[in-house]
Design a protein around this motif. Structure first.
Motif, PDB file in Angstrom:
ATOM      1  N   ALA A  15      -6.015   1.354  -2.118  1.00  7.50           N
ATOM      2  CA  ALA A  15      -6.546   2.692  -1.632  1.00  7.50           C
ATOM      3  C   ALA A  15      -5.506   2.943  -0.673  1.00  7.50           C
ATOM      4  N   CYS A  16      -5.174   2.219   0.483  1.00 10.03           N
ATOM      5  CA  CYS A  16      -4.147   2.458   1.296  1.00 10.03           C
ATOM      6  C   CYS A  16      -2.787   2.856   0.727  1.00 10.03           C
ATOM      7  N   ALA A  17      -2.359   2.367  -0.394  1.00 11.62           N
ATOM      8  CA  ALA A  17      -1.214   2.454  -1.001  1.00 11.62           C
ATOM      9  C   ALA A  17      -1.351   3.915  -1.825  1.00 11.62           C
ATOM     10  N   ALA A  18      -2.423   4.331  -2.217  1.00 11.43           N
ATOM     11  CA  ALA A  18      -2.900   5.770  -2.724  1.00 11.43           C
ATOM     12  C   ALA A  18      -2.593   6.923  -1.691  1.00 11.43           C
ATOM     13  N   ALA A  19      -3.363   6.664  -0.597  1.00 14.10           N
ATOM     14  CA  ALA A  19      -3.174   7.310   0.531  1.00 14.10           C
ATOM     15  C   ALA A  19      -1.740   7.670   1.047  1.00 14.10           C
ATOM     16  N   ALA A  20      -1.105   6.614   1.305  1.00 14.21           N
ATOM     17  CA  ALA A  20       0.207   6.690   1.765  1.00 14.21           C
ATOM     18  C   ALA A  20       1.283   7.420   0.736  1.00 14.21           C
ATOM     19  N   ALA A  21       1.039   7.133  -0.632  1.00 10.60           N
ATOM     20  CA  ALA A  21       1.698   7.856  -1.642  1.00 10.60           C
ATOM     21  C   ALA A  21       1.435   9.377  -1.661  1.00 10.60           C
ATOM     22  N   LYS A  22       0.300   9.529  -1.414  1.00 10.11           N
ATOM     23  CA  LYS A  22      -0.100  11.069  -1.294  1.00 10.11           C
ATOM     24  C   LYS A  22       0.537  11.778  -0.278  1.00 10.11           C
ATOM     25  N   SER A  23       0.530  11.278   1.040  1.00 11.22           N
ATOM     26  CA  SER A  23       1.117  11.810   2.302  1.00 11.22           C
ATOM     27  C   SER A  23       2.579  11.875   2.069  1.00 11.22           C
ATOM     28  N   ALA A  24       3.150  10.872   1.421  1.00  9.04           N
ATOM     29  CA  ALA A  24       4.787  10.883   1.449  1.00  9.04           C
ATOM     30  C   ALA A  24       5.064  11.974   0.488  1.00  9.04           C
ATOM     31  N   TYR A  25       4.447  12.077  -0.758  1.00 11.73           N
ATOM     32  CA  TYR A  25       4.837  13.004  -1.658  1.00 11.73           C
ATOM     33  C   TYR A  25       4.548  14.588  -1.153  1.00 11.73           C
ATOM     34  N   THR A  26       3.655  14.774  -0.358  1.00 14.28           N
ATOM     35  CA  THR A  26       3.481  15.874   0.127  1.00 14.28           C
ATOM     36  C   THR A  26       4.614  16.290   1.067  1.00 14.28           C
ATOM     37  N   ALA A  27       5.006  15.614   1.971  1.00 12.15           N
ATOM     38  CA  ALA A  27       6.179  15.690   2.618  1.00 12.15           C
ATOM     39  C   ALA A  27       7.519  15.884   1.902  1.00 12.15           C
ATOM     40  N   LEU A  28       7.555  15.184   0.776  1.00 13.19           N
ATOM     41  CA  LEU A  28       8.607  15.196   0.076  1.00 13.19           C
ATOM     42  C   LEU A  28       8.731  16.806  -0.520  1.00 13.19           C
ATOM     43  N   ILE A  29       7.762  17.421  -0.717  1.00 13.60           N
ATOM     44  CA  ILE A  29       7.621  18.769  -1.337  1.00 13.60           C
ATOM     45  C   ILE A  29       7.652  19.761  -0.120  1.00 13.60           C
ATOM     46  N   THR A  30       7.033  19.603   0.922  1.00 15.30           N
ATOM     47  CA  THR A  30       6.699  20.529   2.041  1.00 15.30           C
ATOM     48  C   THR A  30       7.477  20.515   3.250  1.00 15.30           C
ATOM     49  N   GLY A  31       7.961  19.000   3.490  1.00 16.90           N
ATOM     50  CA  GLY A  31       8.799  18.846   4.569  1.00 16.90           C
ATOM     51  C   GLY A  31       7.541  18.332   5.659  1.00 16.90           C
ATOM     52  N   ALA A  32       6.299  18.073   5.421  1.00 16.80           N
ATOM     53  CA  ALA A  32       5.248  17.826   6.414  1.00 16.80           C
ATOM     54  C   ALA A  32       4.366  16.718   5.816  1.00 16.80           C
ATOM     55  N   PHE A  33       3.985  15.696   6.497  1.00 14.64           N
ATOM     56  CA  PHE A  33       3.175  14.692   6.035  1.00 14.64           C
ATOM     57  C   PHE A  33       1.612  15.246   6.190  1.00 14.64           C
ATOM     58  N   GLU A  34       0.773  14.835   5.149  1.00 17.92           N
ATOM     59  CA  GLU A  34      -0.296  14.894   5.268  1.00 17.92           C
ATOM     60  C   GLU A  34      -1.236  13.788   6.183  1.00 17.92           C
ATOM     61  N   ASP A  35      -1.709  14.184   7.472  1.00 15.46           N
ATOM     62  CA  ASP A  35      -2.285  12.863   8.449  1.00 15.46           C
ATOM     63  C   ASP A  35      -3.411  13.647   8.926  1.00 15.46           C
TER      64      ASP A  35
END
Length: 367
Positions: A15-35
């Motif tokens: 679960a932790c890995a999935a949430a971290a991956a989602k935030s990182a991918y969001t940042a890769l696309i938008t420049g901002a981390f989901e947090d």
């Protein structure tokens, strides 16, 4: 010991890995981390995870979450679960970063050569990436690298090495939630140990209740380490998995108290689940010829070890009688499966004090 209060649930490494991956991918696309990063668990719950670290670089993004196992005594509690996302071609790919192991033996849910990221965590990560891709009309073609700083050291406290997982920890979880004291990770390692043994062609495995009996049974039969199942108190769990996934020969090894509990019908050998019935043990001693004084003393003995010493002072085969009863209980659990079971009892020094061989293997080396 369990805390004397309502127990707090925690989150799996998956679960932790999935949430971290989602935030990182969001940042890769938008420049901002989901947090915090919000994901769906396998049963549909939506949960949010606060970031502990974040790094954005050209072509990659990394987000990290501290694993909170709640009140469960999990070896990964407090560990940092990092997900680094990089653009790639041809879909979603997984990579083991520092502290995450690589599978080297068959029999586990992922193939040899693959990162030790189990199927459900992979599904959770894939779903999280797909969710971000859908929102931002992206392709979702990325490499997901999961790392756990210090994971290789933490893995030394697990069964990963015995299972052929080298270089670190596994990313686990089937629900995303850690239930305190459910011992799910231990049960998982028992199942994995059996599955790896079968896949590598072993025909004789041994489940032991502790380190002393494990070392003793390994010496007794000359077994390779991969044949040793860290059964602990979960003899019932081991036997039930073996009933569905049989190995031709199974040895159950343990100390006098644990095996006496099995002989008395207990399949969970933890002290909190029940104690040895001293009166019943005294009756077994009487059945193998104990004197009236010894029977009385065994019935009043404050430990099972003392009861065995009393029987030993009269040269009684109490250990063999208990081992035979334990074997019958174990055979009842695996009834219908082609499994030959034998039971060995060792004292605290690792000396053999009782045995009940299966007739198919009463002589000669293990096959």
């Amino acid at each position: 010991m369990k805390p004397d209060r309502p127990l707090k649930r925690g989150w799996t490494t998956g679960a932790c890995a999935a949430a971290a991956a989602k935030s990182a991918y969001t940042a890769l696309i938008t420049g901002a981390f989901e947090d915090p990063a919000t994901i769906s668990l396998p049963r549909g719950e939506r949960v949010a995870f606060a970031l502990a670290r974040q790094e954005l670089a050209p072509g990659s993004a990394m987000a990290a979450i501290v694993k909170d196992a709640g009140d469960d005594p999990d070896v990964t509690h407090g560990a940092l679960i990092e997900a680094t996302i990089r653009r790639s071609d041809g879909g979603l790919r997984f990579r083991a970063g520092p502290g995450v192991g690589t599978v080297t033996k068959p029999g586990l849910p992922v193939a040899p050569g693959e990162p030790a990221i189990n199927p459900v965590p992979r599904q959770m990560i894939s779903a999280a990436i797909a969710e971000v891709a859908k929102v931002h009309a992206a392709a979702g073609d990325v490499e997901v690298e999961i790392s756990i700083p210090g994971g290789e050291r933490l893995a030394e406290k697990t069964m990963n090495g015995r299972l052929g997982i080298v270089g670190g920890l596994s990313i686990l979880g089937t629900t995303g939630i850690v239930v305190p004291y459910s011992c799910a990770a231990w049960i998982h390692s028992i199942y994995s140990g059996i599955d790896v043994a079968r896949a590598t062609g072993l025909t004789h495995v041994a489940g032991a209740t502790g380190s002393t009996s494990e070392a003793a049974v390994q010496r007794h039969y000359g077994l390779p380490e991969s044949a040793l199942i860290d059964m602990g108190d979960f003899v019932g769990g081991m036997l039930k998995h073996l009933r569905k996934h049989p190995v031709p020969r199974v040895t159950i090894a343990g100390g006098v108290a644990k095996i006496t509990k099995l002989a008395q019908g207990m399949l969970d050998l933890h002290s909190g689940k029940g104690t040895v019935d001293r009166a019943a043990l005294a009756r077994v001693a009487e059945g193998v010829g104990a004197s009236e004084a010894a029977v009385a003393a065994i019935g009043e003995a404050n430990t099972t070890a003392l009861a065995f010493r009393i029987a030993g002072s009269e040269g009684l085969a109490l250990g063999d009688a208990i081992a035979a009863a334990a074997r019958r209980e174990a055979e009842a659990v695996v009834a219908g499966a082609d499994i030959a079971i034998d039971v060995l009892i060792f004292d605290r020094d690792g000396s053999l004090v009782g045995k009940s061989p299966n007739q198919a293997h009463s002589g000669g080396p293990p096959r």
